[in-house]
Design a protein around this motif. Sequence first.
Motif, PDB file in Angstrom:
ATOM      1  N   SER A  75       0.823  -1.204   0.000  1.00  0.00           N
ATOM      2  CA  SER A  75       0.000   0.000   0.000  1.00  0.00           C
ATOM      3  C   SER A  75       0.863   1.262   0.000  1.00  0.00           C
ATOM      4  N   LYS A  76       1.937   1.266   0.758  1.00  0.00           N
ATOM      5  CA  LYS A  76       2.812   2.439   0.783  1.00  0.00           C
ATOM      6  C   LYS A  76       3.563   2.598  -0.541  1.00  0.00           C
ATOM      7  N   THR A  77       3.900   1.493  -1.187  1.00  0.00           N
ATOM      8  CA  THR A  77       4.555   1.583  -2.492  1.00  0.00           C
ATOM      9  C   THR A  77       3.604   2.164  -3.529  1.00  0.00           C
ATOM     10  N   LEU A  78       2.360   1.704  -3.527  1.00  0.00           N
ATOM     11  CA  LEU A  78       1.384   2.257  -4.461  1.00  0.00           C
ATOM     12  C   LEU A  78       1.134   3.740  -4.192  1.00  0.00           C
ATOM     13  N   GLU A  79       1.096   4.103  -2.936  1.00  0.00           N
ATOM     14  CA  GLU A  79       0.933   5.516  -2.580  1.00  0.00           C
ATOM     15  C   GLU A  79       2.114   6.336  -3.087  1.00  0.00           C
ATOM     16  N   SER A  80       3.312   5.808  -2.947  1.00  0.00           N
ATOM     17  CA  SER A  80       4.505   6.515  -3.420  1.00  0.00           C
ATOM     18  C   SER A  80       4.530   6.615  -4.942  1.00  0.00           C
ATOM     19  N   GLY A  98       9.667   2.547 -11.280  1.00  0.00           N
ATOM     20  CA  GLY A  98      10.550   1.394 -11.478  1.00  0.00           C
ATOM     21  C   GLY A  98      11.402   1.084 -10.261  1.00  0.00           C
ATOM     22  N   GLN A  99      11.994   2.112  -9.686  1.00  0.00           N
ATOM     23  CA  GLN A  99      12.826   1.914  -8.496  1.00  0.00           C
ATOM     24  C   GLN A  99      11.987   1.488  -7.301  1.00  0.00           C
ATOM     25  N   LEU A 100      10.808   2.081  -7.164  1.00  0.00           N
ATOM     26  CA  LEU A 100       9.939   1.716  -6.042  1.00  0.00           C
ATOM     27  C   LEU A 100       9.468   0.272  -6.159  1.00  0.00           C
ATOM     28  N   ARG A 101       9.162  -0.154  -7.386  1.00  0.00           N
ATOM     29  CA  ARG A 101       8.702  -1.530  -7.593  1.00  0.00           C
ATOM     30  C   ARG A 101       9.801  -2.526  -7.229  1.00  0.00           C
ATOM     31  N   ALA A 102      11.020  -2.230  -7.637  1.00  0.00           N
ATOM     32  CA  ALA A 102      12.138  -3.124  -7.315  1.00  0.00           C
ATOM     33  C   ALA A 102      12.351  -3.208  -5.810  1.00  0.00           C
ATOM     34  N   THR A 103      12.293  -2.065  -5.151  1.00  0.00           N
ATOM     35  CA  THR A 103      12.453  -2.046  -3.695  1.00  0.00           C
ATOM     36  C   THR A 103      11.310  -2.785  -3.007  1.00  0.00           C
ATOM     37  N   MET A 104      10.095  -2.649  -3.554  1.00  0.00           N
ATOM     38  CA  MET A 104       8.947  -3.337  -2.977  1.00  0.00           C
ATOM     39  C   MET A 104       9.132  -4.860  -3.052  1.00  0.00           C
TER      40      MET A 104
END
Length: 70
Positions: A26-31, A40-46
């Motif tokens: 949820s926090k990744t989608l919010e970001s 792309g970077q957020l997805r990899a970190t997620m």
Amino acid sequence: MQYIAAAIAVFGSAIAAAYGNGKVISKTLESMTRQPEMAGQLRATMFIGVGIIEAVPILGIVIALLLVFK
């Protein structure tokens, strides 16, 4: 008693992992909504975070097996 302890170990680890995965996703989608260029970077970190969180139920199952076959 060992079976009850094993069930509690598996149940607790599954609930904790589900809660943790929900918060991370949820926090990744919010970001991603706030900064689409970082998607792309957020997805990899997620995916890394979810993989680490998934280690919790695996450890719960190991503990349960140790309790049952002790």
